[in-house]
Design a protein around this motif. Structure first.
Motif, PDB file in Angstrom:
ATOM      1  N   ASP A  20      10.410   9.282   0.482  1.00  0.00           N
ATOM      2  CA  ASP A  20       9.636   9.889  -0.602  1.00  0.00           C
ATOM      3  C   ASP A  20       8.158   9.975  -0.260  1.00  0.00           C
ATOM      4  OD1 ASP A  20       9.775   6.988  -0.759  1.00  0.00           O
ATOM      5  OD2 ASP A  20       8.655   7.143  -2.625  1.00  0.00           O
ATOM      6  N   LEU A  21       7.667   9.031   0.573  1.00  0.00           N
ATOM      7  CA  LEU A  21       6.257   9.040   0.953  1.00  0.00           C
ATOM      8  C   LEU A  21       5.966  10.151   1.965  1.00  0.00           C
ATOM      9  CD1 LEU A  21       5.678   5.189   1.385  1.00  0.00           C
ATOM     10  CD2 LEU A  21       5.396   6.593  -0.664  1.00  0.00           C
ATOM     11  N   GLU A  22       6.998  10.620   2.667  1.00  0.00           N
ATOM     12  CA  GLU A  22       6.809  11.675   3.659  1.00  0.00           C
ATOM     13  C   GLU A  22       6.518  13.028   3.020  1.00  0.00           C
ATOM     14  OE1 GLU A  22       9.841  11.578   6.841  1.00  0.00           O
ATOM     15  OE2 GLU A  22      10.396   9.622   6.021  1.00  0.00           O
ATOM     16  N   PRO A  70      -2.620  10.794   1.420  1.00  0.00           N
ATOM     17  CA  PRO A  70      -2.329  10.740   2.846  1.00  0.00           C
ATOM     18  C   PRO A  70      -0.949  11.325   3.159  1.00  0.00           C
ATOM     19  CG  PRO A  70      -2.991   8.579   2.003  1.00  0.00           C
ATOM     20  CD  PRO A  70      -2.681   9.446   0.828  1.00  0.00           C
ATOM     21  N   THR A  71      -0.770  11.716   4.409  1.00  0.00           N
ATOM     22  CA  THR A  71       0.540  12.172   4.866  1.00  0.00           C
ATOM     23  C   THR A  71       1.218  11.052   5.648  1.00  0.00           C
ATOM     24  OG1 THR A  71      -0.371  13.085   6.923  1.00  0.00           O
ATOM     25  CG2 THR A  71      -0.234  14.556   5.013  1.00  0.00           C
ATOM     26  N   VAL A  72       2.539  11.092   5.674  1.00  0.00           N
ATOM     27  CA  VAL A  72       3.337  10.093   6.387  1.00  0.00           C
ATOM     28  C   VAL A  72       4.325  10.818   7.291  1.00  0.00           C
ATOM     29  CG1 VAL A  72       5.019   8.220   6.156  1.00  0.00           C
ATOM     30  CG2 VAL A  72       3.121   8.397   4.540  1.00  0.00           C
ATOM     31  N   GLY A  73       4.399  10.406   8.546  1.00  0.00           N
ATOM     32  CA  GLY A  73       5.335  10.997   9.485  1.00  0.00           C
ATOM     33  C   GLY A  73       5.963   9.933  10.363  1.00  0.00           C
ATOM     34  N   ARG A 129      -3.831   1.309   0.885  1.00  0.00           N
ATOM     35  CA  ARG A 129      -2.899   1.270  -0.252  1.00  0.00           C
ATOM     36  C   ARG A 129      -1.493   1.675   0.193  1.00  0.00           C
ATOM     37  NH1 ARG A 129      -7.355   3.518  -3.138  1.00  0.00           N
ATOM     38  NH2 ARG A 129      -6.510   5.623  -2.918  1.00  0.00           N
ATOM     39  N   LEU A 130      -1.413   2.707   1.002  1.00  0.00           N
ATOM     40  CA  LEU A 130      -0.105   3.165   1.461  1.00  0.00           C
ATOM     41  C   LEU A 130       0.506   2.179   2.452  1.00  0.00           C
ATOM     42  CD1 LEU A 130       1.691   5.503   0.790  1.00  0.00           C
ATOM     43  CD2 LEU A 130       0.709   6.799   2.680  1.00  0.00           C
ATOM     44  N   THR A 131      -0.331   1.555   3.263  1.00  0.00           N
ATOM     45  CA  THR A 131       0.164   0.537   4.195  1.00  0.00           C
ATOM     46  C   THR A 131       0.821  -0.613   3.442  1.00  0.00           C
ATOM     47  OG1 THR A 131      -1.518   1.084   5.853  1.00  0.00           O
ATOM     48  CG2 THR A 131      -0.512  -1.101   5.995  1.00  0.00           C
ATOM     49  N   GLN A 132       0.185  -1.068   2.377  1.00  0.00           N
ATOM     50  CA  GLN A 132       0.746  -2.156   1.578  1.00  0.00           C
ATOM     51  C   GLN A 132       2.096  -1.762   0.988  1.00  0.00           C
ATOM     52  OE1 GLN A 132      -2.202  -3.252  -1.316  1.00  0.00           O
ATOM     53  NE2 GLN A 132      -3.684  -3.938   0.230  1.00  0.00           N
ATOM     54  N   GLU A 133       2.199  -0.516   0.524  1.00  0.00           N
ATOM     55  CA  GLU A 133       3.455  -0.044  -0.060  1.00  0.00           C
ATOM     56  C   GLU A 133       4.562  -0.013   0.996  1.00  0.00           C
ATOM     57  OE1 GLU A 133       6.366   1.326  -2.528  1.00  0.00           O
ATOM     58  OE2 GLU A 133       4.392   0.501  -3.056  1.00  0.00           O
ATOM     59  N   ILE A 134       4.244   0.453   2.192  1.00  0.00           N
ATOM     60  CA  ILE A 134       5.252   0.523   3.252  1.00  0.00           C
ATOM     61  C   ILE A 134       5.658  -0.872   3.701  1.00  0.00           C
ATOM     62  CG2 ILE A 134       5.669   1.292   5.620  1.00  0.00           C
ATOM     63  CD1 ILE A 134       3.888   3.721   4.994  1.00  0.00           C
TER      64      ILE A 134
END
Length: 388
Positions: free
Chosen positions: A200-202, A207-210, A238-243
């Motif tokens: 879902d984050l992709e 930010p983008t996620v790949g 923030r996204l790093t913490q979520e991942i």
């Protein structure tokens, strides 16, 4: 936001004689100032093909940067190709010729007649003086588009990029934003598993996620665009913490962290010495684990056997962690058996690999190190190790 393309020029690049490191360096530098890089082209020393590539790139992008082909010889065609692409002639610049002669004089040499070729630039081009080499660079503005030609010698290209090109791009295109990237390294889980956890984050736009898969490892790239480096890093944090919350200790490191370094640090922290016996592997198996870089890790050249041999060591037996690995390559699958043993536990793990056999050794290395890493984390958290 302006877009950019890179054209790396040199037949030696196409023949694989040298590696194109300039494109990677340019890509990261353009990313850091917030430019979108959509294409990179590799092309040989052919004037007409280079001219065609420049025209095509300028039809799509606002900024085109070429590297290479600015030397004094006949097979350095970039100046002529740029002139052809813009429909202009080459013009002689006496001041550039004086700079070239002066630079050769400082080296204790005399400029040869063919060096005079480097003082010719396409009509309308603005010269970029090159104090660290002999090849002057240049740029051409046409309306809101820019063509910038840089030398192929990496140290010259990097110097001129920082001293002249980046300031010019920031000024001319009023670039105030940045693009920041971070890479999270996962191990021991496949790309499909990672995709299931973060799919879902992709779909995010910023930010983008790949994802990028390697044998035994999957990288997660997070890229953020913001008006400042601090804001971009906040978004990435923030996204790093979520991942991390979704993948836990499947993530072993960030950016330049290496799996072998992470394992070595855990060994040192626990005052442990790792001994690896192995069978069925290529000669270059674990070639990166040199004693100079990783003194707590030792490869035992003998074939593994049961019971494990008594290894000479200066440390007490309680500080030894044995790893025995057997690799059996086959089609369609390769099988790996790993046995971990200390005075406190004995555990055996089986893994299989169904991809290309030539990638089996790298997959096995990553898998072995991951099994050891997870066991060391288990010891660190106080969990009871499995008994043999």
């Amino acid at each position: 936001m302006p877009s950019a393309e890179i054209i790396a020029i040199g037949t030696e690049l196409l023949l694989g004689e040298i590696q194109d490191t300039n494109t990677r360096y340019l890509a990261r530098s353009l990313r850091d100032i917030g430019l979108n890089l959509y294409r990179a082209t590799l092309i040989g020393d052919n004037q007409n093909r280079i001219a065609d590539a420049i025209r095509e790139a300028l039809s799509r992008a606002d900024i085109v940067i070429t590297t290479g082909g600015l030397g004094p010889t006949v097979d350095d065609p970039t100046r002529q190709a740029v002139a052809l692409a813009f429909g202009v002639e080459l013009e002689f610049h006496p001041e550039l010729w004086e700079e070239i002669q002066e630079r050769f004089s400082r080296y204790g040499r005399a400029a040869t007649p063919n060096n005079r070729r480097q003082a010719y630039l396409p009509a309308g081009a603005v010269a970029i003086s090159n104090p660290v080499g002999t090849a002057p660079s240049f740029y051409i503005q046409h309306e809101q588009k820019s063509l910038i030609s840089l030398p192929g010698v990496p140290k010259e290209m990097e110097y001129l990029l920082a001293s002249d090109v980046i300031p010019y791009l920031k000024r001319f295109y009023d670039l105030n934003g940045v693009i920041k990237a971070r890479v999270l390294h996962t191990v021991g889980v496949g790309e499909s598993f990672v995709d299931e956890k973060v799919g879902d984050l992709e779909t995010l736009e910023n930010p983008t996620v790949g994802l990028l898969a390697h044998p035994g490892q999957t990288d997660i790239r997070i890229t953020a665009r913001a008006e400042s480096l601090e804001k971009a890093e906040e978004m990435i944090d923030r996204l790093t913490q979520e991942i991390f919350s979704r993948l836990g200790d499947s993530i072993y490191g960030i950016d330049n962290e290496r799996l072998e370094s992470v394992v070595h640090q855990l060994l040192v922290k626990h005052n442990l010495e790792l001994r690896i016996s192995h069978s069925g592997f290529d000669p270059h198996f674990f070639s990166a684990l040199t004693p100079e870089l990783f003194p707590a890790i030792h490869l035992d050249g003998r074939e593994p056997c049961e019971p494990l041999p008594v290894l000479e060591t200066s440390l007490p037996h309680e500080s030894i962690l044995h790893c025995t690995a057997w690799l059996k390559k086959g089609s369609p699958k390769t099988f790996l058996s790993i046995q971990l043993e200390s005075v406190h536990f004995k555990e055996k793990i089986e893994r299989s690999f169904g991809s290309a056999p030539e990638n089996a050794t790298l997959w096995a290395e990553n898998t072995i190190l991951d099994v050891i890493r997870r066991k060391l984390i288990q010891i660190q958290t106080g969990e009871s190790p499995n008994k043999g």
